[in-house]
Motif scaffolding. Structure first.
Motif, short mmCIF file in Angstrom:
data_model
loop_
_atom_site.label_atom_id
_atom_site.label_comp_id
_atom_site.label_asym_id
_atom_site.label_seq_id
_atom_site.Cartn_x
_atom_site.Cartn_y
_atom_site.Cartn_z
N TYR A 35 -3.78 3.84 -0.43
CA TYR A 35 -5.15 3.65 -0.92
C TYR A 35 -5.44 4.50 -2.15
O TYR A 35 -6.55 4.96 -2.38
CB TYR A 35 -6.17 3.88 0.19
CG TYR A 35 -5.92 2.99 1.37
CD1 TYR A 35 -6.07 1.61 1.25
CD2 TYR A 35 -5.48 3.50 2.58
CE1 TYR A 35 -5.80 0.78 2.30
CE2 TYR A 35 -5.20 2.67 3.65
CZ TYR A 35 -5.37 1.30 3.50
OH TYR A 35 -5.10 0.47 4.55
N VAL A 84 -13.50 2.09 -1.90
CA VAL A 84 -13.92 2.13 -0.50
C VAL A 84 -15.24 1.36 -0.39
O VAL A 84 -16.13 1.51 -1.23
CB VAL A 84 -14.12 3.59 -0.02
CG1 VAL A 84 -14.54 3.61 1.45
CG2 VAL A 84 -12.85 4.39 -0.23
N LYS A 92 -10.59 -0.54 8.10
CA LYS A 92 -10.10 0.59 8.90
C LYS A 92 -11.08 0.81 10.04
O LYS A 92 -12.18 1.33 9.84
CB LYS A 92 -10.05 1.85 8.03
CG LYS A 92 -9.02 1.79 6.94
CD LYS A 92 -7.80 2.50 7.37
CE LYS A 92 -6.58 1.95 6.67
NZ LYS A 92 -5.36 2.48 7.20
N PHE A 99 -10.82 -0.29 2.71
CA PHE A 99 -10.09 0.49 1.71
C PHE A 99 -9.20 -0.44 0.90
O PHE A 99 -8.50 -1.27 1.48
CB PHE A 99 -9.19 1.54 2.39
CG PHE A 99 -9.96 2.68 2.99
CD1 PHE A 99 -10.61 2.54 4.20
CD2 PHE A 99 -10.02 3.91 2.34
CE1 PHE A 99 -11.31 3.59 4.76
CE2 PHE A 99 -10.71 4.96 2.89
CZ PHE A 99 -11.37 4.80 4.11
N CYS A 100 -9.21 -0.27 -0.42
CA CYS A 100 -8.34 -1.08 -1.27
C CYS A 100 -7.11 -0.27 -1.66
O CYS A 100 -7.22 0.88 -2.08
CB CYS A 100 -9.07 -1.55 -2.52
SG CYS A 100 -7.98 -2.50 -3.59
N SER A 101 -5.92 -0.87 -1.50
CA SER A 101 -4.70 -0.11 -1.70
C SER A 101 -4.29 0.02 -3.17
O SER A 101 -3.48 0.86 -3.51
CB SER A 101 -3.56 -0.75 -0.91
OG SER A 101 -3.44 -2.11 -1.26
N ALA A 103 -8.69 -5.68 0.29
CA ALA A 103 -9.22 -4.45 0.90
C ALA A 103 -8.99 -4.51 2.41
O ALA A 103 -9.31 -5.51 3.04
CB ALA A 103 -10.70 -4.31 0.58
N ASP A 104 -8.41 -3.44 2.97
CA ASP A 104 -8.11 -3.41 4.41
C ASP A 104 -9.27 -2.81 5.20
O ASP A 104 -9.90 -1.86 4.76
CB ASP A 104 -6.87 -2.51 4.67
CG ASP A 104 -5.64 -3.04 3.98
OD1 ASP A 104 -5.59 -4.25 3.73
OD2 ASP A 104 -4.74 -2.23 3.68
N ASN A 135 0.83 -1.19 0.00
CA ASN A 135 0.00 0.00 0.00
C ASN A 135 0.87 1.25 0.00
O ASN A 135 1.58 1.48 0.97
CB ASN A 135 -0.89 -0.01 1.24
CG ASN A 135 -1.86 1.15 1.25
OD1 ASN A 135 -2.14 1.73 0.21
ND2 ASN A 135 -2.33 1.49 2.43
N PRO A 136 0.92 2.06 -1.03
CA PRO A 136 0.21 1.86 -2.30
C PRO A 136 0.88 0.79 -3.16
O PRO A 136 2.08 0.62 -3.09
CB PRO A 136 0.35 3.23 -2.98
CG PRO A 136 1.59 3.81 -2.41
CD PRO A 136 1.72 3.30 -1.01
N GLY A 139 -7.85 2.38 -4.75
CA GLY A 139 -8.59 3.30 -3.90
C GLY A 139 -10.08 3.07 -3.76
O GLY A 139 -10.82 4.01 -3.43
N CYS A 156 -11.02 -7.34 -3.38
CA CYS A 156 -11.67 -6.21 -4.00
C CYS A 156 -12.29 -6.62 -5.33
O CYS A 156 -11.68 -7.36 -6.11
CB CYS A 156 -10.66 -5.07 -4.21
SG CYS A 156 -11.33 -3.64 -5.05
#
Lengths: 433, 154
Positions: free
Chosen positions: A416, B109, B95, B102-104, B92-93, A321-322, B107, B85
């Motif tokens: 992200y 959500v 939070k 959130f996917c790195s 996807a993390d 990440n990223p 992006g 994702c």
């Protein structure tokens, strides 16, 4: 005895260092290695400022890649368990292994760049028109092969970059309508990334793609000769023809008779004289050697100064990440991130639009462009000819758009895939593995 | 008596069938070659696997990184949401502060329910059904999908 050795040596090397005009002319016919060169070459084609020798640089890079790649093959193990550690060994244990890998990587990145610069040069000099359209297509195919070669190449170390790049790329392949799922399954050799996938990309990278490049490269060179040399030759032919120089009466067009009309190939050889051209051997060969040497030095110096570090070993549970692709794919990554369309209930994924449709559209435009280009013949072989202003502007706009996306993806995207100015701190430490 | 003239000469017949046989042989070879690339056996982990007993999961959300799976526990209610994702398959993390995923990679959500809120993801995160194995462990089936109303009560 000494005399005979000298004669033998001379019989081997005379085509490379001709002592007379006659030897220079004969060299390209009698030496296998030189047979693909013309006997004479125009000074304009030889100049640095017309072509910038971008194609020769790209080819030099391919040679460097083949040689360093061949050596790397002895130390690389294409297995999910060992790949990463064998590349670590190349970097840390094999004598000069780090240098080999760094030079291979630098040459690969430069090859993508120079193949593209070459394409840009060909566009701005209208060198894809008329009979050259086939060489334009071969060149496009070579450019796409270069991209595939670089992609399959950075899959092989099986580090975090490799694992997630392959995850994303096969995710894009899956977005293809109808066949997507099957193509992904065959590419990966399963439903998930694993041993089959690595071995498949290993064979693509080391056999199929380079073999195709070699074949298409040979065709590319052959067509340059048959299409009448570099595009700037068309100007020379036209200028000379308008002076009405009578054709030499001893000229024989063909062994079997005089065909009607004159081929482009014959026309270009007719206009070359002592004033505007020189012998290919040794002058053209010398210059190619010079370009090759300079390219080698540049890749070597870059490799010495800035070797590439591996990322962490592939970890299927943690996405970095990223997670960023190498720079030359970041414009596509940026596109896939911003092109998802939602209209009410209807959604079209950015993977399909940015990953397949937009690049596909750009490729299709490049294919049909020679037929849309209505500029006069005088534009061929001239940089930024005034009759091509509008199409040059369209091309420049596309270039700038790609460059902006590259810059945004490279410098302005943080955790992200959020947007951050270079002076803004990222809210979290990047996750790597 | 004059022999009846056939429309197709012997020469043409042999030529067409000769060429056709070459084409058929090439196509069959190509199909065979492609088929070799479709694995007959996969050594991949099963899509139905045990993840542990109910008491292994604390209240709230537990991430099973090995399976890229989030297990939600609310008292005696459980459900499982995939962390993959729906855009291009990155993880996807979760939070906890924003209570969103959130996917790195690009992006995306997602809400706590897995609904795609922002970014390029075209679909919500996938919910997978839970069941009990005879030994009291949970089974997850990642090749099956359930709606967001799904709930596994003890």
């Amino acid at each position: 005895m000494k005399e005979r050795i000298i004669t033998l040596w001379r019989s081997l090397i005379w085509p490379w260092s001709p002592r007379s005009s006659r030897e220079a002319s004969e060299s390209v016919v009698k030496s296998f290695w030189l047979h693909w060169f013309p006997s004479r070459i125009s000074l304009r084609s030889m100049s640095w400022s017309f072509s910038f020798w971008l194609g020769t640089i790209t080819f030099s890079l391919f040679i460097i890649l083949s040689l360093t790649g061949l050596l790397l093959l002895y130390f690389y193990i294409p297995s999910v368990q060992d790949a990463y550690w064998s590349v670590k060994d190349i970097d840390n244990v094999v004598s000069f292994g780090w240098l080999l890998r760094a030079q291979h990587r630098w040459a690969a990145e430069l090859m993508v760049a120079f193949a593209f610069f070459h394409l840009v040069r060909v566009f701005f000099t209208a060198a894809y028109r008329d009979q050259r359209v086939w060489n334009w297509y071969i060149g496009l195919a070579l450019f796409i092969l270069t991209l595939f070669l670089s992609f399959t190449g950075y899959i092989l170390p099986w580090d975090q970059l490799a694992f997630w790049a392959l995850t994303i790329a096969t995710g894009i392949a899956r977005e293809l309508p109808v066949l997507g799922e099957d193509i992904r399954f065959i590419l990966l050799g399963g439903n998930m990334l694993g041993q089959n996938s690595l071995l498949r990309f290993f064979v693509f990278h080391n056999f199929f793609l380079p073999a195709l490049v070699c074949i298409l490269f040979a065709l590319h060179m052959w067509r340059i000769r048959k299409d009448g040399g570099l595009a700037c030759m068309d100007r020379l032919v036209q200028d000379t023809k308008s002076k009405e120089i009578p054709v030499s009466p001893t000229k024989t067009y063909s062994l079997l008779g005089v065909p009607k009309g004159t081929t482009i190939y014959a026309e270009t050889t007719e206009v070359l004289d002592d004033g505007n051209s020189t012998h290919a051997s040794p002058h053209l060969i010398r210059r190619i050697a010079l370009v090759f040497l300079l390219t080698t030095i540049v890749t070597l110096v870059l490799a010495l100064l800035a070797p590439f570090a591996l990322e962490g070993a592939a970890n299927p549970s943690v996405t970095p990440n990223p997670a960023k692709a190498p720079w030359y794919f970041l414009w596509l990554q940026e596109l896939t991130a911003i092109t998802t369309i939602k209209i009410g209930e209807f959604t079209m994924s950015g993977g399909l639009i940015g990953g397949i449709l937009i690049p596909g559209f750009l490729l299709l435009s490049a294919i049909i462009w020679p037929f849309l280009d209505k500029s006069p013949k005088e534009a061929i072989g001239v940089w930024f000819h005034k009759t091509r202003r509008i199409q040059n502007i369209i091309f420049i706009i596309i270039l700038i758009a790609i460059i902006i996306l590259l810059i945004v993806g490279t410098y302005l995207r943080g955790p992200y895939w959020g947007f951050y100015w270079p002076w803004q701190a990222w809210p979290e430490i990047p996750t790597l593995y | 008596m004059k022999e009846k003239e056939s429309k197709i000469s012997r020469r043409l017949f042999l030529e067409v069938f000769g060429k056709l046989s070459i084409v058929i042989a090439l196509v069959a070879t190509a199909i065979g070659a492609v088929k070799a690339f479709i694995p007959q056996v996969l050594y991949e982990p099963s899509s139905k696997f045990k993840i542990g007993k109910p008491d292994d999961f604390p209240e709230g959300i537990t991430f099973l990184s090995q399976y890229k799976l989030y297990i939600f526990r609310n008292g005696n209610d459980f459900h499982a949401v995939s962390a993959i994702c729906t855009h291009l398959n990155c993880v996807a993390d979760w939070k906890p502060n924003q209570r969103e995923f959130f996917c790195s990679c690009h992006g995306s959500v997602f809400s706590e329910d897995g609904v795609n809120l922002e970014g390029p993801a075209p679909k919500p995160l996938t919910w997978h059904p839970l069941s009990f194995a005879p030994d009291g462990n949970f089974f997850v089936e990642t090749n099956k999908q359930v709606t967001r109303e799904y709930n596994f009560s003890l």
